[in-house]
Design an enzyme around this catalytic site. Structure first.
Site, PDB file in Angstrom:
ATOM      1  N   LYS A 211       0.877  -1.185   0.000  1.00 45.72           N
ATOM      2  CA  LYS A 211       0.000   0.000   0.000  1.00 45.72           C
ATOM      3  C   LYS A 211       0.908   1.227   0.000  1.00 45.72           C
ATOM      4  O   LYS A 211       1.108   1.894   1.028  1.00 45.72           O
ATOM      5  CB  LYS A 211      -0.910  -0.057   1.239  1.00 45.72           C
ATOM      6  CG  LYS A 211      -2.375   0.226   0.932  1.00 45.72           C
ATOM      7  CD  LYS A 211      -3.256  -0.041   2.107  1.00 45.72           C
ATOM      8  CE  LYS A 211      -4.368   0.978   2.251  1.00 45.72           C
ATOM      9  NZ  LYS A 211      -5.187   1.258   1.101  1.00 45.72           N
TER      10      LYS A 211
HETATM   11  N1  PMP Z   1      -7.374  -2.645  -3.230  1.00 45.06           N
HETATM   12  C1  PMP Z   1      -6.957  -1.380  -3.075  1.00 45.06           C
HETATM   13  C2  PMP Z   1      -6.270  -0.688  -4.207  1.00 45.06           C
HETATM   14  C3  PMP Z   1      -7.186  -0.707  -1.851  1.00 45.06           C
HETATM   15  O1  PMP Z   1      -6.770   0.550  -1.684  1.00 45.06           O
HETATM   16  C4  PMP Z   1      -7.870  -1.393  -0.813  1.00 45.06           C
HETATM   17  C5  PMP Z   1      -8.145  -0.686   0.489  1.00 45.06           C
HETATM   18  N2  PMP Z   1      -7.100  -0.857   1.408  1.00 45.06           N
HETATM   19  C6  PMP Z   1      -8.254  -2.723  -1.022  1.00 45.06           C
HETATM   20  C7  PMP Z   1      -7.995  -3.312  -2.250  1.00 45.06           C
HETATM   21  C8  PMP Z   1      -8.907  -3.514   0.062  1.00 45.06           C
HETATM   22  O2  PMP Z   1      -7.969  -3.871   1.053  1.00 45.06           O
HETATM   23  P1  PMP Z   1      -8.422  -4.100   2.554  1.00 45.06           P
HETATM   24  O3  PMP Z   1      -9.503  -5.090   2.517  1.00 45.06           O
HETATM   25  O4  PMP Z   1      -7.196  -4.631   3.222  1.00 45.06           O
HETATM   26  O5  PMP Z   1      -8.867  -2.798   3.093  1.00 45.06           O
END
Ligand code: PMP
Length: 315
Positions: free
Chosen positions: A158
Protein backbone atom coordinates in the site's frame (compact mmCIF):
# COMPACT_ATOMS: atom_id res chain seq x y z
CA UNK A 1 -11.40 15.69 7.19
CA UNK A 2 -14.68 16.60 8.85
CA UNK A 3 -13.25 16.89 12.34
CA UNK A 4 -9.59 16.64 13.18
CA UNK A 5 -8.37 13.99 15.61
CA UNK A 6 -7.30 15.20 19.05
CA UNK A 7 -4.15 13.07 19.17
CA UNK A 8 -1.70 11.31 16.89
CA UNK A 9 1.16 8.90 17.33
CA UNK A 10 4.07 10.85 15.86
CA UNK A 11 7.84 10.43 16.05
CA UNK A 12 7.64 7.76 18.74
CA UNK A 13 4.96 9.13 21.05
CA UNK A 14 1.35 10.24 21.37
CA UNK A 15 1.12 14.03 20.93
CA UNK A 16 -1.69 16.55 20.34
CA UNK A 17 -2.68 16.33 16.68
CA UNK A 18 -1.76 19.99 16.09
CA UNK A 19 1.87 19.14 16.97
CA UNK A 20 2.15 16.24 14.50
CA UNK A 21 3.56 18.16 11.53
CA UNK A 22 6.30 17.57 8.97
CA UNK A 23 8.61 19.82 6.94
CA UNK A 24 7.71 20.70 3.35
CA UNK A 25 11.08 19.19 2.40
CA UNK A 26 10.03 15.74 3.67
CA UNK A 27 11.23 13.11 1.18
CA UNK A 28 7.89 11.21 1.08
CA UNK A 29 5.99 14.36 0.16
CA UNK A 30 8.03 14.76 -3.01
CA UNK A 31 8.66 11.21 -4.14
CA UNK A 32 5.70 9.22 -2.77
CA UNK A 33 8.07 7.18 -0.59
CA UNK A 34 5.59 6.14 2.03
CA UNK A 35 3.15 3.35 2.72
CA UNK A 36 -0.08 3.36 4.63
CA UNK A 37 -2.82 1.26 6.08
CA UNK A 38 -6.52 1.71 6.59
CA UNK A 39 -8.29 -0.05 9.46
CA UNK A 40 -11.71 0.26 10.95
CA UNK A 41 -12.82 0.32 14.55
CA UNK A 42 -16.43 -0.79 15.13
CA UNK A 43 -18.33 0.42 18.16
CA UNK A 44 -20.52 -2.19 19.88
CA UNK A 45 -22.96 -0.19 22.04
CA UNK A 46 -24.26 -3.25 23.97
CA UNK A 47 -20.78 -4.17 25.10
CA UNK A 48 -19.53 -0.58 25.28
CA UNK A 49 -16.56 -1.76 23.33
CA UNK A 50 -14.59 -0.59 20.30
CA UNK A 51 -13.34 -3.50 18.20
CA UNK A 52 -10.41 -3.01 15.85
CA UNK A 53 -10.81 -5.37 12.92
CA UNK A 54 -7.82 -7.64 12.14
CA UNK A 55 -5.11 -5.16 13.20
CA UNK A 56 -2.37 -7.80 13.30
CA UNK A 57 -3.05 -8.58 9.63
CA UNK A 58 -3.14 -4.90 8.70
CA UNK A 59 0.12 -4.14 10.51
CA UNK A 60 1.79 -7.23 9.04
CA UNK A 61 0.90 -5.92 5.57
CA UNK A 62 2.15 -2.45 6.51
CA UNK A 63 5.49 -3.84 7.64
CA UNK A 64 5.61 -5.84 4.39
CA UNK A 65 5.15 -2.59 2.45
CA UNK A 66 7.92 -1.05 4.57
CA UNK A 67 10.28 -3.84 3.51
CA UNK A 68 9.51 -3.11 -0.15
CA UNK A 69 10.59 0.47 0.55
CA UNK A 70 13.78 -0.67 2.31
CA UNK A 71 12.56 0.62 5.64
CA UNK A 72 13.55 -0.92 8.93
CA UNK A 73 10.94 0.04 11.49
CA UNK A 74 11.56 -1.03 15.09
CA UNK A 75 8.09 -2.49 15.69
CA UNK A 76 6.39 -5.86 15.54
CA UNK A 77 2.72 -6.05 14.50
CA UNK A 78 1.80 -6.77 18.16
CA UNK A 79 3.66 -3.66 19.33
CA UNK A 80 1.81 -1.59 16.75
CA UNK A 81 -1.49 -2.95 18.06
CA UNK A 82 -0.47 -1.82 21.57
CA UNK A 83 0.39 1.66 20.30
CA UNK A 84 -2.93 1.85 18.45
CA UNK A 85 -5.07 0.79 21.41
CA UNK A 86 -3.31 3.34 23.61
CA UNK A 87 -3.95 6.03 20.99
CA UNK A 88 -7.64 5.13 20.71
CA UNK A 89 -8.04 5.19 24.50
CA UNK A 90 -6.30 8.57 24.66
CA UNK A 91 -8.60 9.83 21.89
CA UNK A 92 -11.53 8.33 23.87
CA UNK A 93 -12.92 6.98 20.61
CA UNK A 94 -16.41 5.58 21.29
CA UNK A 95 -17.92 5.36 17.83
CA UNK A 96 -17.17 3.74 14.48
CA UNK A 97 -13.84 5.01 13.27
CA UNK A 98 -11.21 4.81 10.58
CA UNK A 99 -7.57 4.37 11.53
CA UNK A 100 -4.75 5.57 9.33
CA UNK A 101 -1.18 4.37 9.99
CA UNK A 102 1.42 5.97 7.71
CA UNK A 103 5.09 5.14 7.37
CA UNK A 104 7.24 7.53 5.42
CA UNK A 105 10.73 8.59 4.46
CA UNK A 106 10.98 11.53 6.80
CA UNK A 107 14.36 13.09 5.99
CA UNK A 108 14.01 16.63 4.64
CA UNK A 109 16.15 16.27 1.54
CA UNK A 110 16.30 16.34 -2.24
CA UNK A 111 17.32 13.17 -4.10
CA UNK A 112 15.25 10.26 -5.38
CA UNK A 113 16.22 7.00 -3.64
CA UNK A 114 15.12 4.58 -0.93
CA UNK A 115 18.36 4.23 1.05
CA UNK A 116 20.02 6.36 3.75
CA UNK A 117 16.82 8.04 4.81
CA UNK A 118 15.10 8.27 8.18
CA UNK A 119 11.85 6.24 8.44
CA UNK A 120 8.96 7.37 10.62
CA UNK A 121 5.56 6.09 11.64
CA UNK A 122 2.44 8.18 12.29
CA UNK A 123 -1.04 7.00 13.26
CA UNK A 124 -4.30 8.84 13.74
CA UNK A 125 -7.97 7.90 13.90
CA UNK A 126 -11.17 9.74 13.16
CA UNK A 127 -14.91 9.02 13.41
CA UNK A 128 -16.16 7.31 10.26
CA UNK A 129 -19.38 5.87 8.93
CA UNK A 130 -20.05 4.65 5.40
CA UNK A 131 -17.28 5.36 2.90
CA UNK A 132 -19.49 4.86 -0.14
CA UNK A 133 -22.91 6.44 -0.51
CA UNK A 134 -24.33 3.44 -2.38
CA UNK A 135 -22.97 0.29 -0.75
CA UNK A 136 -26.26 -1.39 -1.73
CA UNK A 137 -25.74 -0.96 -5.48
CA UNK A 138 -22.82 0.64 -7.30
CA UNK A 139 -22.89 1.57 -10.97
CA UNK A 140 -19.32 1.15 -12.18
CA UNK A 141 -17.41 1.64 -15.39
CA UNK A 142 -14.28 -0.05 -16.69
CA UNK A 143 -11.53 2.50 -16.27
CA UNK A 144 -9.47 3.53 -19.28
CA UNK A 145 -6.49 3.55 -16.91
CA UNK A 146 -4.54 0.35 -16.31
CA UNK A 147 -3.59 -1.03 -12.91
CA UNK A 148 0.05 -0.45 -11.93
CA UNK A 149 2.19 -3.48 -12.66
CA UNK A 150 4.30 -5.26 -10.04
CA UNK A 151 7.41 -4.59 -12.11
CA UNK A 152 6.75 -0.85 -11.98
CA UNK A 153 5.31 -0.21 -8.51
CA UNK A 154 4.26 -3.10 -6.27
CA UNK A 155 0.47 -3.21 -6.18
CA UNK A 156 0.50 -5.67 -3.27
CA UNK A 157 2.05 -3.00 -1.08
CA UNK A 158 0.00 0.00 0.00
CA UNK A 159 2.54 2.49 -1.33
CA UNK A 160 1.52 6.15 -1.11
CA UNK A 161 2.88 7.17 -4.54
CA UNK A 162 1.02 4.30 -6.22
CA UNK A 163 -2.31 5.77 -5.16
CA UNK A 164 -2.07 8.28 -8.01
CA UNK A 165 -3.31 5.28 -10.03
CA UNK A 166 -6.40 4.88 -7.82
CA UNK A 167 -6.98 8.66 -7.73
CA UNK A 168 -7.03 8.88 -11.55
CA UNK A 169 -9.43 5.93 -11.69
CA UNK A 170 -11.83 7.39 -9.09
CA UNK A 171 -11.91 10.96 -10.33
CA UNK A 172 -12.43 10.03 -13.97
CA UNK A 173 -15.20 7.58 -13.04
CA UNK A 174 -16.96 10.19 -10.89
CA UNK A 175 -16.59 12.89 -13.58
CA UNK A 176 -18.30 10.51 -16.01
CA UNK A 177 -21.18 9.99 -13.55
CA UNK A 178 -20.29 6.53 -12.20
CA UNK A 179 -19.99 5.55 -8.56
CA UNK A 180 -16.66 3.75 -9.01
CA UNK A 181 -14.58 1.93 -11.62
CA UNK A 182 -13.00 -1.45 -12.11
CA UNK A 183 -9.50 -1.39 -13.49
CA UNK A 184 -7.87 -3.87 -15.84
CA UNK A 185 -4.29 -5.02 -15.39
CA UNK A 186 -1.78 -5.01 -18.24
CA UNK A 187 -3.00 -8.51 -19.22
CA UNK A 188 -6.46 -7.05 -19.81
CA UNK A 189 -8.09 -8.92 -16.93
CA UNK A 190 -10.02 -7.28 -14.14
CA UNK A 191 -7.69 -6.46 -11.28
CA UNK A 192 -9.85 -4.69 -8.69
CA UNK A 193 -11.88 -1.58 -7.92
CA UNK A 194 -10.25 1.79 -7.26
CA UNK A 195 -9.68 0.99 -3.58
CA UNK A 196 -11.26 -2.42 -3.06
CA UNK A 197 -11.00 -6.01 -4.21
CA UNK A 198 -13.60 -7.50 -6.52
CA UNK A 199 -15.69 -10.68 -6.77
CA UNK A 200 -18.24 -12.01 -9.23
CA UNK A 201 -20.67 -14.88 -8.68
CA UNK A 202 -21.39 -17.30 -11.55
CA UNK A 203 -23.57 -20.37 -11.10
CA UNK A 204 -23.18 -20.23 -7.33
CA UNK A 205 -19.35 -20.03 -7.44
CA UNK A 206 -17.59 -16.89 -6.17
CA UNK A 207 -14.67 -15.85 -8.37
CA UNK A 208 -11.97 -13.29 -7.55
CA UNK A 209 -8.66 -12.40 -9.24
CA UNK A 210 -5.58 -14.09 -7.73
CA UNK A 211 -3.02 -12.14 -5.68
CA UNK A 212 -0.68 -12.28 -8.70
CA UNK A 213 -3.10 -10.14 -10.79
CA UNK A 214 -1.64 -6.81 -9.56
CA UNK A 215 -4.13 -6.39 -6.76
CA UNK A 216 -3.67 -5.25 -3.20
CA UNK A 217 -3.68 -8.30 -0.94
CA UNK A 218 -6.83 -7.16 0.83
CA UNK A 219 -7.63 -8.16 4.39
CA UNK A 220 -11.36 -7.93 3.61
CA UNK A 221 -10.83 -10.16 0.55
CA UNK A 222 -9.19 -12.77 2.79
CA UNK A 223 -12.03 -12.41 5.31
CA UNK A 224 -14.71 -12.76 2.65
CA UNK A 225 -13.10 -15.85 1.12
CA UNK A 226 -13.12 -17.55 4.53
CA UNK A 227 -16.70 -16.51 5.36
CA UNK A 228 -17.99 -17.65 1.96
CA UNK A 229 -16.37 -21.06 2.37
CA UNK A 230 -16.91 -21.67 6.08
CA UNK A 231 -20.22 -20.00 6.79
CA UNK A 232 -22.07 -19.91 3.48
CA UNK A 233 -20.72 -23.14 1.97
CA UNK A 234 -19.82 -21.35 -1.26
CA UNK A 235 -16.97 -22.48 -3.48
CA UNK A 236 -14.42 -19.70 -4.05
CA UNK A 237 -12.10 -19.75 -7.05
CA UNK A 238 -9.14 -17.41 -7.47
CA UNK A 239 -8.61 -16.92 -11.20
CA UNK A 240 -8.46 -14.22 -13.86
CA UNK A 241 -11.75 -12.54 -14.71
CA UNK A 242 -12.50 -11.33 -18.27
CA UNK A 243 -14.44 -8.08 -18.59
CA UNK A 244 -17.29 -9.69 -20.55
CA UNK A 245 -17.90 -12.08 -17.64
CA UNK A 246 -19.37 -9.03 -15.90
CA UNK A 247 -22.15 -8.95 -18.47
CA UNK A 248 -23.23 -12.52 -17.83
CA UNK A 249 -22.46 -13.09 -14.13
CA UNK A 250 -25.23 -13.36 -11.55
CA UNK A 251 -23.81 -11.04 -8.89
CA UNK A 252 -20.79 -8.87 -8.25
CA UNK A 253 -19.40 -7.02 -5.26
CA UNK A 254 -16.37 -5.01 -4.19
CA UNK A 255 -14.89 -5.37 -0.74
CA UNK A 256 -12.40 -3.51 1.36
CA UNK A 257 -12.01 -1.83 4.72
CA UNK A 258 -13.66 1.35 3.45
CA UNK A 259 -16.19 -0.19 1.05
CA UNK A 260 -16.98 -3.07 3.46
CA UNK A 261 -19.05 -5.39 1.20
CA UNK A 262 -20.55 -3.23 -1.56
CA UNK A 263 -22.86 -4.65 -4.21
CA UNK A 264 -21.95 -3.80 -7.81
CA UNK A 265 -25.23 -3.85 -9.71
CA UNK A 266 -24.50 -2.08 -13.00
CA UNK A 267 -21.49 -1.85 -15.28
CA UNK A 268 -21.38 0.64 -18.15
CA UNK A 269 -25.20 0.95 -18.26
CA UNK A 270 -25.76 -2.82 -18.25
CA UNK A 271 -27.39 -4.59 -15.33
CA UNK A 272 -25.35 -7.14 -13.48
CA UNK A 273 -27.72 -10.05 -12.81
CA UNK A 274 -31.08 -8.42 -12.21
CA UNK A 275 -29.60 -4.99 -11.50
CA UNK A 276 -30.14 -5.14 -7.75
CA UNK A 277 -28.04 -6.57 -4.92
CA UNK A 278 -27.93 -10.35 -5.30
CA UNK A 279 -28.94 -12.81 -2.56
CA UNK A 280 -25.43 -14.10 -1.87
CA UNK A 281 -24.00 -10.57 -1.64
CA UNK A 282 -26.81 -9.66 0.74
CA UNK A 283 -26.18 -12.66 3.03
CA UNK A 284 -22.45 -12.03 2.98
CA UNK A 285 -22.92 -8.37 3.88
CA UNK A 286 -25.11 -9.22 6.88
CA UNK A 287 -22.61 -11.83 8.03
CA UNK A 288 -19.69 -9.42 7.58
CA UNK A 289 -21.38 -6.78 9.73
CA UNK A 290 -22.10 -9.37 12.45
CA UNK A 291 -18.47 -10.45 12.44
CA UNK A 292 -16.92 -6.96 12.57
CA UNK A 293 -19.23 -5.82 15.39
CA UNK A 294 -18.37 -8.80 17.56
CA UNK A 295 -21.64 -10.68 17.17
CA UNK A 296 -19.98 -13.91 15.94
CA UNK A 297 -17.91 -15.45 18.77
CA UNK A 298 -16.28 -17.88 16.32
CA UNK A 299 -14.40 -14.97 14.75
CA UNK A 300 -13.61 -13.10 17.99
CA UNK A 301 -9.89 -13.64 17.39
CA UNK A 302 -10.09 -11.17 14.46
CA UNK A 303 -11.16 -8.38 16.84
CA UNK A 304 -9.02 -6.49 19.30
CA UNK A 305 -11.09 -4.76 22.00
CA UNK A 306 -9.80 -1.34 23.00
CA UNK A 307 -11.44 -0.79 26.38
CA UNK A 308 -11.64 -4.22 28.03
CA UNK A 309 -8.38 -5.71 26.91
CA UNK A 310 -8.16 -9.44 26.61
CA UNK A 311 -5.67 -8.76 23.91
CA UNK A 312 -3.32 -11.62 24.62
CA UNK A 313 -6.17 -14.06 23.99
CA UNK A 314 -7.06 -12.21 20.80
CA UNK A 315 -3.65 -12.88 19.32
N1 PMP B 1 -7.37 -2.65 -3.23
C1 PMP B 1 -6.96 -1.38 -3.07
C2 PMP B 1 -6.27 -0.69 -4.21
C3 PMP B 1 -7.19 -0.71 -1.85
O1 PMP B 1 -6.77 0.55 -1.68
C4 PMP B 1 -7.87 -1.39 -0.81
C5 PMP B 1 -8.15 -0.69 0.49
N2 PMP B 1 -7.10 -0.86 1.41
C6 PMP B 1 -8.25 -2.72 -1.02
C7 PMP B 1 -7.99 -3.31 -2.25
C8 PMP B 1 -8.91 -3.51 0.06
O2 PMP B 1 -7.97 -3.87 1.05
P1 PMP B 1 -8.42 -4.10 2.55
O3 PMP B 1 -9.50 -5.09 2.52
O4 PMP B 1 -7.20 -4.63 3.22
O5 PMP B 1 -8.87 -2.80 3.09
Amino acid sequence: MAGLPKYAFFEGKIVPFSEANVSIATHALHYGTGAFGGLRGYWNADKEELYIFRPIDHFTRLLGSSKMLRMDLPYTPAQLVDILTELLRTENMREDCYIRPLIYKATPTIGVRLHNLDDQLAIFALPFGQYLEKEEGLHVTISSWRRIDDNAIPARGKITGAYINSALIVSDAKAAGFDDALVLNEDGHIAEAAAANFFIVRDGVAITPPITANILEGITRRTVIQLLREELGVEVVERNIDRTELYICDEAFSCGTGYQVAAVTRVDYRNIGTGVMGPLTSRLRDLYFDVVRGRKPKYASWLVPVYHPVREAAR
